[in-house]
Design a protein around this motif. Structure first.
Motif, PDB file in Angstrom:
ATOM      1  N   ALA A 116       1.008  -1.128  -0.005  1.00 55.94           N
ATOM      2  CA  ALA A 116      -0.048  -0.065   0.002  1.00 55.94           C
ATOM      3  C   ALA A 116       0.797   1.163   0.100  1.00 55.94           C
ATOM      4  O   ALA A 116       0.776   2.249  -0.644  1.00 55.94           O
ATOM      5  CB  ALA A 116      -0.894  -0.017   1.238  1.00 55.94           C
ATOM      6  N   ALA A 117       2.008   1.230   0.810  1.00 57.02           N
ATOM      7  CA  ALA A 117       2.781   2.486   0.937  1.00 57.02           C
ATOM      8  C   ALA A 117       3.414   2.676  -0.411  1.00 57.02           C
ATOM      9  O   ALA A 117       3.575   3.746  -0.954  1.00 57.02           O
ATOM     10  CB  ALA A 117       3.966   2.261   2.076  1.00 57.02           C
ATOM     11  N   LEU A 118       4.045   1.808  -1.097  1.00 59.99           N
ATOM     12  CA  LEU A 118       4.812   1.736  -2.550  1.00 59.99           C
ATOM     13  C   LEU A 118       3.394   2.346  -3.354  1.00 59.99           C
ATOM     14  O   LEU A 118       3.993   2.920  -4.314  1.00 59.99           O
ATOM     15  CB  LEU A 118       5.108   0.504  -2.931  1.00 59.99           C
ATOM     16  CG  LEU A 118       6.505  -0.201  -2.141  1.00 59.99           C
ATOM     17  CD1 LEU A 118       7.042  -1.341  -2.462  1.00 59.99           C
ATOM     18  CD2 LEU A 118       7.691   0.830  -2.251  1.00 59.99           C
ATOM     19  N   TYR A 178      -8.866   3.385   1.580  1.00 63.46           N
ATOM     20  CA  TYR A 178      -8.787   2.243   2.411  1.00 63.46           C
ATOM     21  C   TYR A 178      -8.222   1.217   1.416  1.00 63.46           C
ATOM     22  O   TYR A 178      -8.646   0.997   0.337  1.00 63.46           O
ATOM     23  CB  TYR A 178     -10.355   1.955   2.646  1.00 63.46           C
ATOM     24  CG  TYR A 178     -10.550   0.914   4.025  1.00 63.46           C
ATOM     25  CD1 TYR A 178      -9.977  -0.348   3.820  1.00 63.46           C
ATOM     26  CD2 TYR A 178     -11.101   1.398   5.238  1.00 63.46           C
ATOM     27  CE1 TYR A 178     -10.153  -1.038   4.951  1.00 63.46           C
ATOM     28  CE2 TYR A 178     -11.190   0.631   6.222  1.00 63.46           C
ATOM     29  CZ  TYR A 178     -10.730  -0.496   6.159  1.00 63.46           C
ATOM     30  OH  TYR A 178     -10.695  -1.389   7.288  1.00 63.46           O
ATOM     31  N   PHE A 179      -7.536   0.376   1.995  1.00 65.07           N
ATOM     32  CA  PHE A 179      -7.075  -0.763   1.401  1.00 65.07           C
ATOM     33  C   PHE A 179      -7.415  -2.208   2.210  1.00 65.07           C
ATOM     34  O   PHE A 179      -6.912  -1.939   3.345  1.00 65.07           O
ATOM     35  CB  PHE A 179      -5.332  -0.740   1.196  1.00 65.07           C
ATOM     36  CG  PHE A 179      -4.630   0.363   0.407  1.00 65.07           C
ATOM     37  CD1 PHE A 179      -4.745   0.320  -0.980  1.00 65.07           C
ATOM     38  CD2 PHE A 179      -4.499   1.506   0.915  1.00 65.07           C
ATOM     39  CE1 PHE A 179      -4.156   1.106  -1.724  1.00 65.07           C
ATOM     40  CE2 PHE A 179      -3.838   2.694   0.221  1.00 65.07           C
ATOM     41  CZ  PHE A 179      -3.900   2.498  -1.139  1.00 65.07           C
ATOM     42  N   SER A 180      -7.811  -3.330   1.499  1.00 64.16           N
ATOM     43  CA  SER A 180      -8.297  -4.408   2.160  1.00 64.16           C
ATOM     44  C   SER A 180      -7.767  -5.408   1.477  1.00 64.16           C
ATOM     45  O   SER A 180      -7.749  -5.751   0.293  1.00 64.16           O
ATOM     46  CB  SER A 180      -9.640  -4.434   2.245  1.00 64.16           C
ATOM     47  OG  SER A 180     -10.397  -5.583   2.873  1.00 64.16           O
ATOM     48  N   LEU A 181      -7.366  -6.628   2.212  1.00 71.38           N
ATOM     49  CA  LEU A 181      -7.179  -7.908   1.359  1.00 71.38           C
ATOM     50  C   LEU A 181      -8.402  -8.831   1.178  1.00 71.38           C
ATOM     51  O   LEU A 181      -8.346  -9.458   0.183  1.00 71.38           O
ATOM     52  CB  LEU A 181      -6.343  -8.768   2.432  1.00 71.38           C
ATOM     53  CG  LEU A 181      -4.744  -8.370   2.397  1.00 71.38           C
ATOM     54  CD1 LEU A 181      -3.712  -9.169   3.499  1.00 71.38           C
ATOM     55  CD2 LEU A 181      -4.074  -8.639   0.769  1.00 71.38           C
ATOM     56  N   ALA A 182      -9.401  -8.601   2.088  1.00 72.99           N
ATOM     57  CA  ALA A 182     -10.403  -9.509   2.014  1.00 72.99           C
ATOM     58  C   ALA A 182     -11.745  -8.602   1.254  1.00 72.99           C
ATOM     59  O   ALA A 182     -12.810  -9.596   1.345  1.00 72.99           O
ATOM     60  CB  ALA A 182     -10.911 -10.130   3.374  1.00 72.99           C
ATOM     61  N   GLY A 183     -11.537  -7.542   0.782  1.00 72.84           N
ATOM     62  CA  GLY A 183     -12.703  -6.811   0.356  1.00 72.84           C
ATOM     63  C   GLY A 183     -13.647  -6.052   1.283  1.00 72.84           C
ATOM     64  O   GLY A 183     -13.208  -5.971   2.254  1.00 72.84           O
ATOM     65  N   TYR A 184     -14.975  -5.911   1.083  1.00 66.31           N
ATOM     66  CA  TYR A 184     -15.692  -5.030   1.753  1.00 66.31           C
ATOM     67  C   TYR A 184     -17.228  -5.578   1.745  1.00 66.31           C
ATOM     68  O   TYR A 184     -17.625  -6.270   0.979  1.00 66.31           O
ATOM     69  CB  TYR A 184     -15.888  -3.408   1.182  1.00 66.31           C
ATOM     70  CG  TYR A 184     -14.489  -2.898   1.005  1.00 66.31           C
ATOM     71  CD1 TYR A 184     -13.965  -1.915   1.836  1.00 66.31           C
ATOM     72  CD2 TYR A 184     -13.653  -3.198  -0.198  1.00 66.31           C
ATOM     73  CE1 TYR A 184     -12.457  -1.654   1.632  1.00 66.31           C
ATOM     74  CE2 TYR A 184     -12.493  -2.604  -0.157  1.00 66.31           C
ATOM     75  CZ  TYR A 184     -12.081  -1.804   0.468  1.00 66.31           C
ATOM     76  OH  TYR A 184     -10.693  -1.301   0.634  1.00 66.31           O
ATOM     77  N   LEU A 202      -6.311  -5.566  -2.208  1.00 63.50           N
ATOM     78  CA  LEU A 202      -4.897  -5.778  -2.343  1.00 63.50           C
ATOM     79  C   LEU A 202      -5.121  -7.303  -2.765  1.00 63.50           C
ATOM     80  O   LEU A 202      -5.306  -8.022  -1.932  1.00 63.50           O
ATOM     81  CB  LEU A 202      -4.138  -5.431  -1.237  1.00 63.50           C
ATOM     82  CG  LEU A 202      -3.792  -3.981  -1.035  1.00 63.50           C
ATOM     83  CD1 LEU A 202      -2.983  -3.995   0.413  1.00 63.50           C
ATOM     84  CD2 LEU A 202      -2.956  -3.390  -1.809  1.00 63.50           C
ATOM     85  N   ASP A 203      -4.737  -7.633  -3.812  1.00 65.70           N
ATOM     86  CA  ASP A 203      -4.651  -9.062  -4.305  1.00 65.70           C
ATOM     87  C   ASP A 203      -3.246  -9.646  -3.843  1.00 65.70           C
ATOM     88  O   ASP A 203      -2.529  -8.757  -3.241  1.00 65.70           O
ATOM     89  CB  ASP A 203      -4.971  -9.262  -5.764  1.00 65.70           C
ATOM     90  CG  ASP A 203      -3.743  -8.753  -6.643  1.00 65.70           C
ATOM     91  OD1 ASP A 203      -2.750  -8.496  -6.276  1.00 65.70           O
ATOM     92  OD2 ASP A 203      -4.126  -8.427  -7.731  1.00 65.70           O
ATOM     93  N   LEU A 204      -2.959 -10.856  -3.666  1.00 64.27           N
ATOM     94  CA  LEU A 204      -1.659 -11.503  -3.245  1.00 64.27           C
ATOM     95  C   LEU A 204      -0.589 -11.365  -4.070  1.00 64.27           C
ATOM     96  O   LEU A 204       0.616 -11.191  -3.599  1.00 64.27           O
ATOM     97  CB  LEU A 204      -1.969 -12.872  -3.157  1.00 64.27           C
ATOM     98  CG  LEU A 204      -3.108 -13.437  -2.102  1.00 64.27           C
ATOM     99  CD1 LEU A 204      -2.894 -14.907  -2.047  1.00 64.27           C
ATOM    100  CD2 LEU A 204      -2.665 -12.751  -0.667  1.00 64.27           C
TER     101      LEU A 204
END
Length: 223
Positions: A116-118, A178-184, A202-204
């Motif tokens: 996310a930072a990058l 907002y950044f999420s790995l599992a969605g919303y 964020l995907d893997l």
């Protein structure tokens, strides 16, 4: 290609050969920290945001920017911070046209924060740091005029999570993302639309995927 250096683990005395990863500069050239093979690695006992990043110059354009501090995980369980030569702080040079974003693979929660930072840096945000106010869950990041929430958990972000980010942004008089790995959850998406919050998944591979039109605009326009 980065140069390999020997790294000695002070905990178990194993010897390793380590090569620092490369990251893309704004000019498109790869940036690889120059490792200091004369200095001893230090075990990572406690995480501090300032110690997780290091300032490195781009050999192609001379731009100085912050990138993740090189680290090595030893089989004994120790995490070693590998010293970098010629580090220091300096203001970044004038921004250049953005190349394609190059993600970093996500294996841990820390990788999600790094990705996310990058991405925010690729968009043009500078001075990225840990947010002063810790969110109820996940990790908060901040840059000039922006606060971001990175949620590395396996549950979809809730409406409350989105509202907490918005309240933090209002307090800081900043925008937010907002950044999420599992969605919303569905009500979280509706809330974000009403409050004007860009949502990314964020995907893997570490590549942020826009979830709503506000995120599409942010990706296209940058900082």
């Amino acid at each position: 290609m980065s140069e390999s250096v020997p790294v000695h683990c002070p905990a178990c005395r194993r010897e390793h050969v380590y090569s620092a990863p490369s990251y893309p500069c704004a000019c498109g050239a790869p940036v690889t920290p120059c490792l200091d093979d004369a200095a001893e690695p230090t075990p990572v006992a406690h995480r501090a945001w300032d110690e997780d990043w290091v300032t490195v110059s781009c050999g192609a354009c001379g731009r100085r920017d912050q990138w993740p501090q090189p680290e090595l995980g030893c089989p004994c369980g120790a995490v070693l911070r590998v010293p970098v030569a010629g580090t220091g702080s300096a203001p970044p040079s004038d921004p250049e046209p953005r190349p394609a974003f190059r993600p970093v693979t996500i294996r841990t929660a820390r990788d999600a924060v790094t990705a996310a930072a990058l991405y925010l840096r690729w968009l043009g945000y500078r001075d990225i740091r840990r947010a002063g106010e810790r969110p109820p869950s996940g990790i908060g990041l901040a840059a000039r005029g922006l606060v971001a929430h990175v949620d590395p958990t396996v549950r979809p972000a809730s409406r409350r999570d989105v509202e907490c980010l918005w309240l933090t942004a209002m307090t800081e008089d900043s925008g937010c993302v907002y950044f999420s790995l599992a969605g919303y959850a569905e009500d979280a998406r509706e809330c974000a639309e009403a409050l004007g919050i860009p949502l990314f998944v964020l995907d893997l591979t570490g590549a942020p995927q826009a979830v709503n039109p506000l995120a599409d605009e942010m990706d296209a326009e940058g900082a």
